[in-house]
Structures are given as structure tokens and as C-alpha cells.
Motif scaffolding. Structure first.
Motif, PDB file in Angstrom:
ATOM      1  N   VAL A  61      -1.902  -1.976   3.528  1.00  0.00           N
ATOM      2  CA  VAL A  61      -3.100  -2.164   4.354  1.00  0.00           C
ATOM      3  C   VAL A  61      -4.350  -1.793   3.556  1.00  0.00           C
ATOM      4  O   VAL A  61      -4.719  -0.616   3.464  1.00  0.00           O
ATOM      5  N   PRO A  62      -5.023  -2.772   2.953  1.00  0.00           N
ATOM      6  CA  PRO A  62      -6.277  -2.475   2.233  1.00  0.00           C
ATOM      7  C   PRO A  62      -7.299  -1.836   3.162  1.00  0.00           C
ATOM      8  O   PRO A  62      -7.449  -2.256   4.318  1.00  0.00           O
ATOM      9  N   GLY A  63      -7.970  -0.797   2.655  1.00  0.00           N
ATOM     10  CA  GLY A  63      -9.012  -0.135   3.439  1.00  0.00           C
ATOM     11  C   GLY A  63      -8.546   1.041   4.269  1.00  0.00           C
ATOM     12  O   GLY A  63      -9.372   1.768   4.824  1.00  0.00           O
ATOM     13  N   ALA A  64      -7.229   1.247   4.367  1.00  0.00           N
ATOM     14  CA  ALA A  64      -6.702   2.375   5.145  1.00  0.00           C
ATOM     15  C   ALA A  64      -6.416   3.553   4.223  1.00  0.00           C
ATOM     16  O   ALA A  64      -6.142   3.385   3.035  1.00  0.00           O
ATOM     17  N   LEU A  65      -6.462   4.764   4.795  1.00  0.00           N
ATOM     18  CA  LEU A  65      -6.292   5.989   4.018  1.00  0.00           C
ATOM     19  C   LEU A  65      -5.134   6.830   4.568  1.00  0.00           C
ATOM     20  O   LEU A  65      -4.798   6.730   5.755  1.00  0.00           O
ATOM     21  N   PRO A  66      -4.540   7.675   3.714  1.00  0.00           N
ATOM     22  CA  PRO A  66      -3.475   8.567   4.170  1.00  0.00           C
ATOM     23  C   PRO A  66      -3.919   9.450   5.344  1.00  0.00           C
ATOM     24  O   PRO A  66      -5.085   9.844   5.424  1.00  0.00           O
TER      25      PRO A  66
ATOM     26  N   LEU B 180      -1.389   6.219  -0.618  1.00  0.00           N
ATOM     27  CA  LEU B 180      -2.086   5.093  -1.226  1.00  0.00           C
ATOM     28  C   LEU B 180      -1.167   4.382  -2.204  1.00  0.00           C
ATOM     29  O   LEU B 180      -0.377   5.014  -2.911  1.00  0.00           O
ATOM     30  N   GLY B 181      -1.300   3.062  -2.289  1.00  0.00           N
ATOM     31  CA  GLY B 181      -0.555   2.278  -3.262  1.00  0.00           C
ATOM     32  C   GLY B 181      -1.278   2.236  -4.598  1.00  0.00           C
ATOM     33  O   GLY B 181      -2.402   2.733  -4.741  1.00  0.00           O
ATOM     34  N   ILE B 182      -0.664   1.596  -5.577  1.00  0.00           N
ATOM     35  CA  ILE B 182      -1.229   1.588  -6.930  1.00  0.00           C
ATOM     36  C   ILE B 182      -2.518   0.781  -7.012  1.00  0.00           C
ATOM     37  O   ILE B 182      -3.297   0.955  -7.957  1.00  0.00           O
TER      38      ILE B 182
END
Length: 435
Positions: free
Chosen positions: A27-32, A10-12
Motif C-alpha cells: 500500500v503506497p503512502g501507508a505507514l507502520p 515498510l517495503g523496500i
């Protein structure tokens, strides 16, 4: 252009991060650990931005967002992630920022799990909302960044139910009375609504054009449940620092009463309170525990003094907003607290004045997302405070400030408090001890 990518972390800001040919993709909404299909919406020399099209392989930590407008509203960037995994992600974001900007060895620093908010819904008790026209109604909403999407805020699940109930009633009253939203051309109409909920009592502030708010509308609003006071400010300037101008009381109490476990405080219309009151009390308790061995304290950005009025040490508390200090002084007198001196003024000049005396052993700094000025950092080095307690809501801002202080200070403890659920913000408190 569409691409299949694997999300690594995840980004900040809560967005998923993957790579295309070693170039980073946000990518907003995506998870590791998810494999996703992404449509590239922006390309620069150093990164891509992508829109999540579909999920090929879903994370076990993904949950169904409880908000109907989640996909278009940018207020809750992590609502699709299990709440307690959100806390883990925020803690790692703080660690990563400190590792990036400083040389501190975090293996030698106490950093326990992030303290969860007791409520993850209905916890917001203070809102500032634009007044807008939407589908024939006068309502309250926010236009999202980089889009024309309007999020109507009358049913936000994070806002206290009493606030949502009031907003719906206000929507009905303002629409029935054929009120108008603000016109830049004519400088008339309704601009903003500020709401504070304190001990189940509502304080309403209408920011209007020069035509103000009609008396019959004020009377109707005053009959709503929980409404304790109504204020108005006529403000036609382009900036939105509304508190710099005065407010006219149209109805009810001048101040509301705020209670903690021991005391009662008076809060005026201008005084700022955080959106999550329960976590504010927790933050104050945390800082109090960190200064138990302190004797004399300077406290910056003290607000209305809710922390300082619960400390027993000799304290000089400074805030740039005079109206905050006026409330703080009133409450100090009311509570017969003579150990705290509240001062209004520029932080840079005031800290120099008091720190040069070199009698204060502890400095408390409460920031939101703005960094420390060079003057404050230079003063810290000269004054040689034994202890610094620094609270900040921005990981990167905090880490950059720590980098400037690490030559002289050891990072002893980090405490995270989830004051703003379901997004990437975290209130992080650090305790620094002089080497």
C-alpha cells in the motif's frame, strides 16, 4: 474491493505492508502502525496491491508532504514520513536485506545511524528532463510509471532554486519562440534538457531533432542568470544514451570548475555528477577513512576520479566511459597527481588484467543499483584482496553480492548515507575484510 488492514512495516520501495488472510498487501503512502482503508487494485496468487483510500488510525510519524503534487508524483515515496524516521527505516531495510540473503551476524558488524543529508530541500544540482508540451507551454516534465500523469518539474522542491528559476525562464523563452517538442515521425523538435549546476554556474545541454536550436534562441538563453555554457546534441535514435554521441558547444565555457575544500576540478559536458554534490563529498571522505591502511588500490567505476584524486596510495582507477577518464586524466595532470593511473575499458577484462598481479591489497567498487558480474566476483576470490570497499544504492543488490562473497570475507562495517532524500534509496558502503 475495499478492506480495513493494519500496516506492519515498510517495503523496500517505501510502500506500507499489511496482510489480508495471510497474503501480503502493498500500500503506497501507508505507514507502520496505521490502520487504513485500502482499495485492492491488483491481485495475484502471492500478493495484493492496494490504493490508500483513508486512514483510520494515523502514525505519530506521519507528516504533511511539502509538495503539492506528491499524491501523483512517484519521485518521493517517503515524503509523508518524518525525515529522521526515514533514515531509521532505510537502515532497517538494509539490515533486513542482508539478513534475508546472507548468514552474516549483524550483531558483530558496526552499523551506526544513517548519515543525514545536510539539505532535504534544494539539494539536487543535476537533472535530465524530457521537454514536453503542457497547457499550451513548452516545459519540462516526467510522465509517471503506469499512468498518464505528467509531473511538471519547474518547481520541484528538491531541485536547487537556481535550476528551478532557470527552468521557468526557459519555459517562457521556448514557448514565446513557438518551439516544438520532438516528433518521431519528422525527427524534429526538442527532446531532452540536461542541466548541471556547479558552483552556481549552469551548464545546459539540449537534445534535439535534426532541426537543432535556432541561433536567436541560443542568444536569448545565454543572457539568463547563471548560464555559463550551452551545448546541443542532434539525436534522433530511439535509445537515450545521449553521451555516446558528440555535443556541439553553442555558447560559453567548454568546462566548468568544481571546488572542494582543497582542490579545483574541471568538468566537461559529458562528465556525470551525482544529484547531491554535498553527499558525494561525504561519501568520498567516508571511503577515504576506510582505506587508510591500504597500500595499493584498484578502483572500479571511478567516474571522473574525484575520490581517487584525494587518495595518496598507488591506485589503478577504471571506468567504462572514456569521456569520464579523459576528465580524470586532465585533472590528475592539473593537480600533479602521479599516484593514480586512470584507465578506460571494460571492467571485467581490466580487473582480471590488474588483479592477477596480486600486488593490490584493496578493491573499491562504486555501484549505483547494478550488481557485480560473475567475472568480478570470481576475480575477487582469486586475487584475495585484503580489503573490499563496496558502495551500492540498492539494498537487495548489495545483499545478494555479499552472499557470494561471505565465504571468504568478513563484514566489518556498514555505513549508510542519505544521498537521495524522501525515497527508499540509500547509498550503503560496506567494508569487507578477508577471513
Amino acid at each position: 474491493m475495499k478492506k480495513n488492514i493494519e500496516i506492519k512495516k515498510l517495503g523496500i520501495n517505501g510502500e506500507g505492508i499489511g496482510y489480508i488472510d495471510r497474503k501480503i498487501v502493498f500500500v503506497p503512502g501507508a505507514l507502520p502502525q496505521e490502520e487504513v482503508v485500502v482499495e485492492i487494485t491488483k491481485q495475484t496468487r502471492s500478493y495484493y496491491e492496494g490504493k490508500l483510500v483513508s486512514i483510520i488510525k494515523s502514525s505519530k510519524d506521519r507528516v504533511n508532504p511539502s509538495c503539492k503534487v506528491y499524491e501523483n508524483c512517484q519521485g518521493c515515496t517517503l515524503l509523508h514520513l518524518n525525515y529522521f524516521k526515514q533514515l531509521t527505516a532505510k537502515k532497517e531495510a538494509v539490515r533486513e536485506a542482508i539478513r534475508k540473503y546472507t548468514n552474516y551476524n549483524l550483531n558483530k558488524t558496526v552499523f551506526k545511524d544513517v548519515i543525514a543529508s545536510p539539505k532535504q530541500e534544494g539539494f539536487i544540482t543535476s537533472v535530465n528532463l524530457p521537454i514536453v508540451e503542457f497547457k499550451g507551454k513548452i516545459t519540462f516534465g516526467i510522465y509517471q510509471r503506469d499512468s498518464k500523469y505528467l509531473t511538471v518539474m519547474t518547481k520541484c522542491f528538491k531541485q536547487h532554486p537556481i535550476i528551478n528559476e532557470c527552468l521557468l525562464k526557459l519555459e517562457e523563452i521556448l514557448t514565446t519562440n513557438k518551439c516544438k517538442t520532438y516528433s518521431d515521425k519528422f525527427r524534429t523538435g526538442l527532446r531532452f534538457l540536461k542541466v548541471k549546476l556547479i558552483d552556481n554556474k549552469l551548464q545546459l545541454v539540449f537534445i534535439t531533432g535534426r532541426d537543432g536550436l535556432k541561433e536567436e534562441i541560443v542568444k536569448e538563453i545565454s543572457q539568463l542568470p547563471h548560464v555559463a555554457s550551452i551545448f546541443m546534441s542532434v539525436n534522433t535514435s530511439k535509445h537515450q544514451e545521449f553521451d555516446e554521441l558528440g555535443y556541439s558547444k553553442l555558447y560559453g565555457a567548454t568546462r566548468l570548475e568544481l571546488h572542494d575544500d582543497k582542490n579545483q576540478y574541471l568538468v566537461s559536458v559529458k562528465s556525470k555528477l551525482p544529484e547531491n554534490i554535498e553527499m558525494m563529498w561525504k561519501q568520498n571522505q567516508t571511503i577515504k577513512s576506510l582505506v587508510q591502511d591500504s597500500q595499493k588500490i584498484i578502483s572500479l567505476n571511478c567516474g571522473i576520479g574525484l575520490l581517487e584524486l584525494n587518495l595518496d596510495q598507488e591506485i589503478v582507477a577504471i571506468d567504462e566511459k572514456r569521456y569520464q577518464i579523459d576528465d580524470a586524466k586532465l585533472n590528475a595532470k592539473y593537480l600533479k597527481k602521479e599516484n593514480v593511473t586512470f584507465i578506460a575499458g571494460d571492467l571485467d577484462s581490466k580487473i582480471v588484467t590488474y588483479a592477477k598481479k596480486k600486488v593490490y591489497d584493496t578493491l573499491i567498487i562504486q555501484n549505483e543499483r547494478y550488481g557485480l558480474s560473475d567475472t568480478i566476483k570470481d576475480t575477487i576470490k582469486i586475487a584475495k584482496f585484503k580489503t573490499i570497499i563496496y558502495a551500492c544504492q540498492s539494498h537487495s543488490t548489495l545483499a545478494k553480492d555479499l552472499a557470494d562473497l561471505e565465504k571468504n570475507y568478513k563484514l566489518e562495517r556498514i555505513i549508510g548515507l542519505d544521498t537521495s532524500c524522501h525515497n527508499s534509496y540509500l547509498t550503503t558502503i560496506v567494508k569487507l575484510v578477508r577471513k
